[in-house]
Design a protein around this motif. Sequence first.
Motif, short mmCIF file in Angstrom:
data_model
loop_
_atom_site.label_atom_id
_atom_site.label_comp_id
_atom_site.label_asym_id
_atom_site.label_seq_id
_atom_site.Cartn_x
_atom_site.Cartn_y
_atom_site.Cartn_z
N LYS A 1 36.47 42.23 45.00
CA LYS A 1 35.68 41.59 43.95
C LYS A 1 36.29 41.86 42.58
CE LYS A 1 31.01 41.26 41.99
NZ LYS A 1 30.84 39.79 42.12
N GLY A 2 36.51 40.80 41.84
CA GLY A 2 37.08 40.91 40.50
C GLY A 2 38.59 41.05 40.47
N LYS A 3 39.24 41.12 41.64
CA LYS A 3 40.68 41.31 41.68
C LYS A 3 41.44 40.02 41.94
CE LYS A 3 40.34 46.14 43.12
NZ LYS A 3 40.66 47.15 44.17
N ARG A 4 40.91 39.17 42.79
CA ARG A 4 41.53 37.86 43.02
C ARG A 4 40.49 36.92 43.60
NH1 ARG A 4 42.86 36.13 48.18
NH2 ARG A 4 43.00 37.70 49.85
N GLN A 5 40.73 35.63 43.43
CA GLN A 5 39.85 34.62 44.00
C GLN A 5 40.16 34.47 45.50
OE1 GLN A 5 37.82 31.55 42.17
NE2 GLN A 5 37.19 33.56 41.45
N LEU A 6 39.11 34.48 46.30
CA LEU A 6 39.25 34.26 47.72
C LEU A 6 39.08 32.77 48.03
CD1 LEU A 6 37.04 37.23 48.97
CD2 LEU A 6 39.53 37.17 48.81
N SER A 7 39.67 32.33 49.13
CA SER A 7 39.55 30.93 49.55
C SER A 7 38.63 30.86 50.77
CB SER A 7 40.92 30.36 49.91
OG SER A 7 41.56 31.16 50.89
N ALA B 1 27.13 30.81 36.48
CA ALA B 1 27.59 31.51 37.68
C ALA B 1 28.48 32.71 37.33
CB ALA B 1 28.34 30.54 38.58
N ALA B 2 29.35 32.54 36.33
CA ALA B 2 30.23 33.64 35.93
C ALA B 2 29.43 34.81 35.39
CB ALA B 2 31.23 33.14 34.88
N ALA B 3 28.41 34.51 34.57
CA ALA B 3 27.58 35.58 34.00
C ALA B 3 26.83 36.32 35.10
CB ALA B 3 26.59 34.99 32.99
N ILE B 4 26.37 35.59 36.12
CA ILE B 4 25.66 36.22 37.23
C ILE B 4 26.61 37.05 38.07
CG2 ILE B 4 24.42 35.76 39.39
CD1 ILE B 4 23.18 33.30 38.00
N SER B 5 27.82 36.53 38.31
CA SER B 5 28.80 37.25 39.12
C SER B 5 29.13 38.61 38.52
CB SER B 5 30.08 36.41 39.27
OG SER B 5 31.00 37.05 40.12
N GLU B 6 29.16 38.68 37.19
CA GLU B 6 29.47 39.94 36.51
C GLU B 6 28.35 40.96 36.67
OE1 GLU B 6 30.12 38.82 32.49
OE2 GLU B 6 32.09 37.91 32.87
N MET C 1 30.50 27.13 45.39
CA MET C 1 30.67 25.75 45.83
C MET C 1 30.21 24.88 44.66
SD MET C 1 29.31 23.57 49.13
CE MET C 1 30.71 23.98 50.17
N GLY C 2 31.18 24.47 43.86
CA GLY C 2 30.85 23.70 42.68
C GLY C 2 30.21 24.52 41.59
N ALA C 3 30.55 25.83 41.52
CA ALA C 3 29.98 26.70 40.50
C ALA C 3 31.07 27.39 39.68
CB ALA C 3 29.07 27.75 41.15
N GLY C 4 32.24 26.78 39.60
CA GLY C 4 33.28 27.28 38.72
C GLY C 4 34.10 28.42 39.28
N SER C 5 35.05 28.86 38.48
CA SER C 5 36.03 29.86 38.92
C SER C 5 35.67 31.28 38.49
CB SER C 5 37.41 29.52 38.36
OG SER C 5 37.37 29.45 36.93
N GLY C 6 34.48 31.47 37.94
CA GLY C 6 34.08 32.81 37.52
C GLY C 6 33.44 33.60 38.64
#
Length: 265
Positions: free
Chosen positions: A16-22, A169-174, A183-188
């Motif tokens: 988490k926070g290190k790289r984007q997973l596919s 979504a990015a703010a929540i992920s943090e 899924m359609g919620a950006g790259s954050g």
Amino acid sequence: MSKQVRPTVHDLLAMKGKRQLSMLRVVALEEAEAAEAAGIDLISVPPELLFDPQFRDAAPGRFAIPGGEYGQSGATTDEILRCAVKMRAASADAIYCAASLQTIRRLRDEHIPVCGHTGLIPSHSTWTGGFRAVGKTAASAAFVYKQVKDLEAAGAFSVEIEVVPAEVAAAISERTSMLLISMGAGSGCDAQYLFSEDVLGLNRGRYPRHAKVYRNLAAEYDRIQVERIAAFREYAADIASGAYPEERHRVPVDAEELERFLSRL
């Protein structure tokens, strides 16, 4: 090439926070095998594919999450738990669950990793205005955030966040320890999720805004269908004309043996 070791929940959370997973939704052994060869990190699969004895031969290194087609809508917690145990035994790495927090807690109590769902949840969409984005107002964004924190408290390790503004979504992920699967919620978020039918250009209807088409396999399937019909027509015509079967298609028999057989008749 050596097979990759399948990651664990612990491994994924450490990323988490290190790289984007596919992540891809795959529905056939060929797609699972392609996801393995392509190095896709996570795959969502229908339960019937998971139960196929060839599945893990096709995708030994993929973290697999069976989708919610196993009767969650209207199913009791015990029924969902029973299905989840069977899917874990069949090599599921986690279970997708959009049921109640009580159900998710029960699964977590049995040490079953759970991926929840927030934002646009198709089976719950009547509560959020239908098939539309969720979180575009402060109030609805706060609703999504509360859902995420409730899922976290219930013991889910990840959550799919669908069709939510990227900034929200990015703010929540943090602010959560869970993996957020966009899924359609950006790259954050922590992972990007698409359906193979969209990636491969197999969706003949309207593509969702977040979809990206990388190939046009629909055109290839159309070409194959034309060839299939032509082959069937030629086959039927050969039967009608007597061109099939030819001598080479027949099983030979010794003349004397045939005579003995005919005499018995």
